[in-house]
Design a protein around this motif. Structure first.
Motif, PDB file in Angstrom:
ATOM      1  N   ALA A  77     -12.957  -4.170  27.302  1.00  0.00           N
ATOM      2  CA  ALA A  77     -14.110  -3.269  27.338  1.00  0.00           C
ATOM      3  C   ALA A  77     -13.750  -1.877  27.862  1.00  0.00           C
ATOM      4  O   ALA A  77     -14.372  -0.890  27.470  1.00  0.00           O
ATOM      5  CB  ALA A  77     -15.217  -3.874  28.185  1.00  0.00           C
ATOM      6  N   THR A  78     -12.759  -1.787  28.753  1.00  0.00           N
ATOM      7  CA  THR A  78     -12.413  -0.497  29.356  1.00  0.00           C
ATOM      8  C   THR A  78     -11.082   0.068  28.857  1.00  0.00           C
ATOM      9  O   THR A  78     -10.699   1.161  29.266  1.00  0.00           O
ATOM     10  CB  THR A  78     -12.361  -0.627  30.890  1.00  0.00           C
ATOM     11  N   TRP A  79     -10.387  -0.660  27.994  1.00  0.00           N
ATOM     12  CA  TRP A  79      -9.062  -0.234  27.528  1.00  0.00           C
ATOM     13  C   TRP A  79      -9.200   0.963  26.584  1.00  0.00           C
ATOM     14  O   TRP A  79      -9.941   0.904  25.607  1.00  0.00           O
ATOM     15  CB  TRP A  79      -8.351  -1.385  26.824  1.00  0.00           C
ATOM     16  N   THR A  80      -8.492   2.051  26.884  1.00  0.00           N
ATOM     17  CA  THR A  80      -8.596   3.275  26.072  1.00  0.00           C
ATOM     18  C   THR A  80      -7.256   3.701  25.503  1.00  0.00           C
ATOM     19  O   THR A  80      -7.160   4.771  24.907  1.00  0.00           O
ATOM     20  CB  THR A  80      -9.166   4.425  26.920  1.00  0.00           C
ATOM     21  N   ASP A  81      -6.234   2.890  25.659  1.00  0.00           N
ATOM     22  CA  ASP A  81      -4.874   3.265  25.247  1.00  0.00           C
ATOM     23  C   ASP A  81      -4.476   2.577  23.938  1.00  0.00           C
ATOM     24  O   ASP A  81      -3.452   1.916  23.868  1.00  0.00           O
ATOM     25  CB  ASP A  81      -3.898   2.879  26.357  1.00  0.00           C
ATOM     26  N   GLY A  82      -5.298   2.709  22.934  1.00  0.00           N
ATOM     27  CA  GLY A  82      -5.000   2.069  21.656  1.00  0.00           C
ATOM     28  C   GLY A  82      -5.675   0.717  21.535  1.00  0.00           C
ATOM     29  O   GLY A  82      -6.624   0.390  22.249  1.00  0.00           O
ATOM     30  N   GLU A  83      -5.155  -0.090  20.602  1.00  0.00           N
ATOM     31  CA  GLU A  83      -5.719  -1.415  20.342  1.00  0.00           C
ATOM     32  C   GLU A  83      -5.496  -2.347  21.540  1.00  0.00           C
ATOM     33  O   GLU A  83      -4.431  -2.346  22.152  1.00  0.00           O
ATOM     34  CB  GLU A  83      -5.034  -2.003  19.098  1.00  0.00           C
ATOM     35  N   TRP A  84      -6.503  -3.150  21.888  1.00  0.00           N
ATOM     36  CA  TRP A  84      -6.370  -4.152  22.957  1.00  0.00           C
ATOM     37  C   TRP A  84      -5.388  -5.217  22.462  1.00  0.00           C
ATOM     38  O   TRP A  84      -5.613  -5.840  21.421  1.00  0.00           O
ATOM     39  CB  TRP A  84      -7.725  -4.755  23.291  1.00  0.00           C
ATOM     40  N   LYS A 130      -2.098 -10.642  20.774  1.00  0.00           N
ATOM     41  CA  LYS A 130      -2.907 -10.556  19.559  1.00  0.00           C
ATOM     42  C   LYS A 130      -2.118  -9.916  18.411  1.00  0.00           C
ATOM     43  O   LYS A 130      -1.338  -8.985  18.633  1.00  0.00           O
ATOM     44  CB  LYS A 130      -4.168  -9.740  19.846  1.00  0.00           C
ATOM     45  N   SER A 131      -2.358 -10.399  17.202  1.00  0.00           N
ATOM     46  CA  SER A 131      -1.763  -9.801  16.007  1.00  0.00           C
ATOM     47  C   SER A 131      -2.646  -8.658  15.520  1.00  0.00           C
ATOM     48  O   SER A 131      -3.878  -8.723  15.585  1.00  0.00           O
ATOM     49  CB  SER A 131      -1.637 -10.833  14.892  1.00  0.00           C
ATOM     50  N   SER A 132      -2.007  -7.602  15.016  1.00  0.00           N
ATOM     51  CA  SER A 132      -2.731  -6.469  14.445  1.00  0.00           C
ATOM     52  C   SER A 132      -3.224  -6.832  13.047  1.00  0.00           C
ATOM     53  O   SER A 132      -2.739  -7.794  12.435  1.00  0.00           O
ATOM     54  CB  SER A 132      -1.802  -5.254  14.344  1.00  0.00           C
ATOM     55  N   PRO A 133      -4.164  -6.053  12.526  1.00  0.00           N
ATOM     56  CA  PRO A 133      -4.651  -6.319  11.169  1.00  0.00           C
ATOM     57  C   PRO A 133      -3.537  -6.261  10.115  1.00  0.00           C
ATOM     58  O   PRO A 133      -3.632  -6.919   9.086  1.00  0.00           O
ATOM     59  CB  PRO A 133      -5.673  -5.203  10.933  1.00  0.00           C
ATOM     60  N   ASN A 134      -2.451  -5.525  10.377  1.00  0.00           N
ATOM     61  CA  ASN A 134      -1.354  -5.426   9.410  1.00  0.00           C
ATOM     62  C   ASN A 134      -0.397  -6.622   9.494  1.00  0.00           C
ATOM     63  O   ASN A 134       0.620  -6.646   8.820  1.00  0.00           O
ATOM     64  CB  ASN A 134      -0.598  -4.113   9.581  1.00  0.00           C
ATOM     65  N   GLY A 135      -0.702  -7.598  10.367  1.00  0.00           N
ATOM     66  CA  GLY A 135       0.122  -8.792  10.476  1.00  0.00           C
ATOM     67  C   GLY A 135       1.167  -8.729  11.577  1.00  0.00           C
ATOM     68  O   GLY A 135       1.749  -9.751  11.943  1.00  0.00           O
ATOM     69  N   LEU A 136       1.431  -7.558  12.098  1.00  0.00           N
ATOM     70  CA  LEU A 136       2.379  -7.406  13.199  1.00  0.00           C
ATOM     71  C   LEU A 136       1.658  -7.637  14.531  1.00  0.00           C
ATOM     72  O   LEU A 136       0.439  -7.606  14.615  1.00  0.00           O
ATOM     73  CB  LEU A 136       2.997  -6.006  13.173  1.00  0.00           C
ATOM     74  N   LYS A 137       2.433  -7.832  15.563  1.00  0.00           N
ATOM     75  CA  LYS A 137       1.849  -7.978  16.906  1.00  0.00           C
ATOM     76  C   LYS A 137       1.386  -6.603  17.394  1.00  0.00           C
ATOM     77  O   LYS A 137       1.966  -5.569  17.055  1.00  0.00           O
ATOM     78  CB  LYS A 137       2.877  -8.555  17.887  1.00  0.00           C
ATOM     79  N   ALA A 138       0.318  -6.589  18.211  1.00  0.00           N
ATOM     80  CA  ALA A 138      -0.202  -5.347  18.790  1.00  0.00           C
ATOM     81  C   ALA A 138       0.855  -4.741  19.710  1.00  0.00           C
ATOM     82  O   ALA A 138       1.679  -5.441  20.302  1.00  0.00           O
ATOM     83  CB  ALA A 138      -1.487  -5.631  19.552  1.00  0.00           C
ATOM     84  N   ASP A 139       0.818  -3.426  19.840  1.00  0.00           N
ATOM     85  CA  ASP A 139       1.789  -2.694  20.646  1.00  0.00           C
ATOM     86  C   ASP A 139       1.551  -2.945  22.139  1.00  0.00           C
ATOM     87  O   ASP A 139       0.461  -2.699  22.656  1.00  0.00           O
ATOM     88  CB  ASP A 139       1.680  -1.200  20.337  1.00  0.00           C
ATOM     89  N   LEU A 140       2.587  -3.430  22.813  1.00  0.00           N
ATOM     90  CA  LEU A 140       2.495  -3.684  24.263  1.00  0.00           C
ATOM     91  C   LEU A 140       2.984  -2.500  25.101  1.00  0.00           C
ATOM     92  O   LEU A 140       2.881  -2.539  26.333  1.00  0.00           O
ATOM     93  CB  LEU A 140       3.315  -4.927  24.639  1.00  0.00           C
TER      94      LEU A 140
END
Length: 151
Positions: A77-84, A130-140
């Motif tokens: 809810a508070t994350w502002t640095d890209g995709e959760w 979590k996986s991104s919509p493009n099939g890759l993992k979200a950026d950590l």
């Protein structure tokens, strides 16, 4: 010699008897002191009035916003640095020396970066990554940077 000792003993007994006497008529000074003590009323020292500390007013009416959160608390809810990047809604980032970044969610501590994975003893972040919509993992990377900022 015996007569002198007997006389001294009698004198000492007479002095002791008069010192232990409770007769106040022979000591008018003590009566005055006793009367003054009877009229004395104790009053504690005055202190300046102080106001109790007041907490700043919250701008949110949500009960969740009012609870205490650790320094590394992050949430979707508070994350502002890209995709959760996680499948859980919230957790706590921590950094252990020299640079081990971990994320705790649902009472499980996960290794976020290579230093924490190498140290061992933490669950694999892949379980909640979590996986991104493009099939890759979200950026950590933003999570790792936020964790390293706690070191």
């Amino acid at each position: 010699m015996k007569r002198i000792i007997a006389t001294l003993a009698l004198a000492a007994a007479a002095l002791t008897a008069s010192a232990c006497s409770t007769d106040t008529t022979s000591a008018p000074e003590s009566t005055t002191t006793t009367q003054a003590a009877a009229n004395y009323t104790y009053s504690p020292p005055s202190r300046p009035a102080t106001q109790p500390p007041v907490a700043p007013e919250s701008t949110s009416t949500s009960p969740a916003a009012a609870r205490n959160k650790p320094a590394g608390y992050i949430s979707e809810a508070t994350w502002t640095d890209g995709e959760w990047p996680f499948t859980v809604a919230e957790g706590t980032l921590m950094c252990a020396a020299p640079s081990r970044v971990t994320f705790t969610a649902n009472r499980t501590m996960y290794a976020v970066n290579g230093a924490a994975k190498k140290a061992g003893g933490f669950d694999d972040i892949a379980a909640i990554w979590k996986s991104s919509p493009n099939g890759l993992k979200a950026d950590l990377t933003p999570v790792i940077d936020a964790g390293l900022a706690l070191c």
